[in-house]
Scaffold this active site. Structure first.
Site, mmCIF file in Angstrom:
data_model
loop_
_atom_site.group_PDB
_atom_site.id
_atom_site.type_symbol
_atom_site.label_atom_id
_atom_site.label_comp_id
_atom_site.label_asym_id
_atom_site.label_seq_id
_atom_site.Cartn_x
_atom_site.Cartn_y
_atom_site.Cartn_z
ATOM 1 N N ASN A 47 -8.470 11.868 -11.564
ATOM 2 C CA ASN A 47 -6.855 11.823 -11.543
ATOM 3 C C ASN A 47 -6.703 10.245 -12.273
ATOM 4 O OD1 ASN A 47 -5.081 10.996 -9.362
ATOM 5 N ND2 ASN A 47 -6.349 8.780 -8.925
ATOM 6 N N GLU A 83 -0.238 9.788 -5.783
ATOM 7 C CA GLU A 83 0.068 8.047 -6.135
ATOM 8 C C GLU A 83 1.700 8.120 -5.968
ATOM 9 O OE1 GLU A 83 -2.443 5.102 -7.805
ATOM 10 O OE2 GLU A 83 -3.779 6.952 -7.487
ATOM 11 N N ASP A 108 5.493 7.507 -6.052
ATOM 12 C CA ASP A 108 5.937 6.027 -5.511
ATOM 13 C C ASP A 108 7.452 6.173 -7.497
ATOM 14 O OD1 ASP A 108 4.725 4.494 -7.477
ATOM 15 O OD2 ASP A 108 3.994 3.094 -5.347
#
Ligand code: G3I
Length: 349
Positions: A203, A268, A270
């Site tokens: 990741n 994740e 945003d």
């Protein structure tokens, strides 16, 4: 007769179809959970463990909207073993329990990282009281203990997080410095041993566009696969900001990884902005969110789109980027922002 029955059935189906129809055909889903079913992919959020325990409205919206969750901090090493041999699983356990009750899959985050390590570990390495041999044993124990504790309850683990830097070099960390690059293969093998059914991911952030990072990460994946190391997925963190151009190559980048046989996830997401928020900025933010989800929906191997917190009430952004914020899909009062509605309009292409 058969034809008549078929005709009646088709007519009944048309009547049953919810209205109104909208661009792209079909009714727009009412919420993200319905969207998740429609897109046949998981839609997740990071979870703030304190808010989960203390804020009923936060909990209610989390459980209504999402089909996947990630612990924002509660599964990190400093959270689960603050003192050597003293385990504090309460937060992580509460998050997993809540997910199971609410039909949500879980992303384990994260087994090997250079941040949020317990001080007993970093100080022990720094003062030489933990040597390389012991460090390797400690890492193995950590992975076996944590992945073993949640065996069968985690859909996917971020086994290694952020192991390449922005120049495309292997990140200088206590792991690389003391164990050498082989720690990555070791970590995947240990995680697989501890939880054979979990999908194991590498990741990283900026992986949507940073070519140096992309190339090195691809090379790592190819090397691991050549060595038959159990790696199954690539996680794109998806931390964007509207003051930067949208990473238009992201779909092609994702395909370069999925063409290797990996599954993909946006882990994740945003989209931050320089404050104050304005209607124009919120519209741009909505467009960025929509494009990220559409990228996942357009790739058959992309199985999960997770936002890094769903509300501006709890976000890492203001604490990390001076003057920036409003990065999430709902405001502080949990009212949907334009980004939320933009996500609902995404279709599989
Ligand atoms: O728990 C302590 C608390 O005891 C203390 O009083 C307080 C004072 O600062 O700090 C609390 O710890 C904070 C922790 O979050 C838990 O809330 C840390 O200061 C704070 O730095 C930490 O930030 C987290 C950050 O990772 C740290 O690396 C963010 O919440 C979290 O959203 C963020 O998440 C990362 C992903 O794991 C990996 N990818 C990037 C992403 C954003 O940075």
């Amino acid at each position: 007769m058969k034809r008549l029955l078929l005709g009646l059935a088709a007519f009944a189906l048309v009547l049953a179809l919810p209205l109104p129809a909208f661009a792209g055909g079909g009714r727009q889903p009412d919420d993200l959970r319905e969207l998740s079913h429609k897109l046949r992919m998981y839609i997740g959020s990071a979870v703030d463990v304190t808010a989960l325990a203390e804020e009923a409205d936060y909990r209610q919206v989390l459980n209504r909207e999402f089909t996947h969750i990630t612990a924002e901090n509660a599964m990190k090493w400093e959270s689960v073993e603050p003192q050597r041999g003293v385990y504090t699983w309460e937060g992580a356990d509460a998050i997993v329990r809540n997910a199971q009750r609410n039909r949500q899959k879980v992303r384990g985050h994260t087994l090997v990282w250079h941040n949020q390590l317990p001080t007993w570990l970093t100080e022990g390495v720094a003062d030489g009281s933990i040597d390389a041999k012991e460090l390797r044993r400690i890492l193995r124990d950590h992975i076996m203990t944590e992945a073993g504790r949640y065996r069968g309850k985690i859909r996917a683990w971020d086994v290694v997080n952020e192991v390449v830097d922005d120049e495309g070099n292997m990140r200088e960390s206590i792991w690389l410095t003391h164990l050498g690059p082989g720690y990555i293969a070791d970590a995947f093998r240990w995680a697989h041993q501890a939880d054979p059914h979990a999908k194991l991911y590498i990741n990283d952030y900026n992986l949507e566009w940073n070519t140096a990072k992309i190339d090195t990460t691809l090379a790592i994946v190819k090397d691991l696969k050549a060595k038959r190391v159990p790696i199954h997925g690539i996680g794109f963190q998806g931390h964007l900001g509207i003051q930067y151009d949208y990473p238009a190559d992201f779909p092609a980048v994702m395909s370069r990884f999925t063409d290797l046989g990996l599954e993909a996830a946006i882990t994740e997401a945003d989209v931050r902005m320089v404050m104050p928020a304005t209607p124009e900025k919120l519209a741009t933010q909505a467009d960025y969110y929509q494009r990220m989800l559409a990228t996942c929906a357009a790739n058959d191997r992309c199985v999960e789109f997770t936002v890094w917190g769903y509300t501006d009430r709890h976000s890492w952004v203001p604490g990390w980027f001076d003057g920036e914020g409003a990065a999430n899909i709902m405001d502080e009062n949990l009212a949907p922002k334009p980004a939320y509605n933009a996500l609902l309009s995404v279709r599989r292409t």
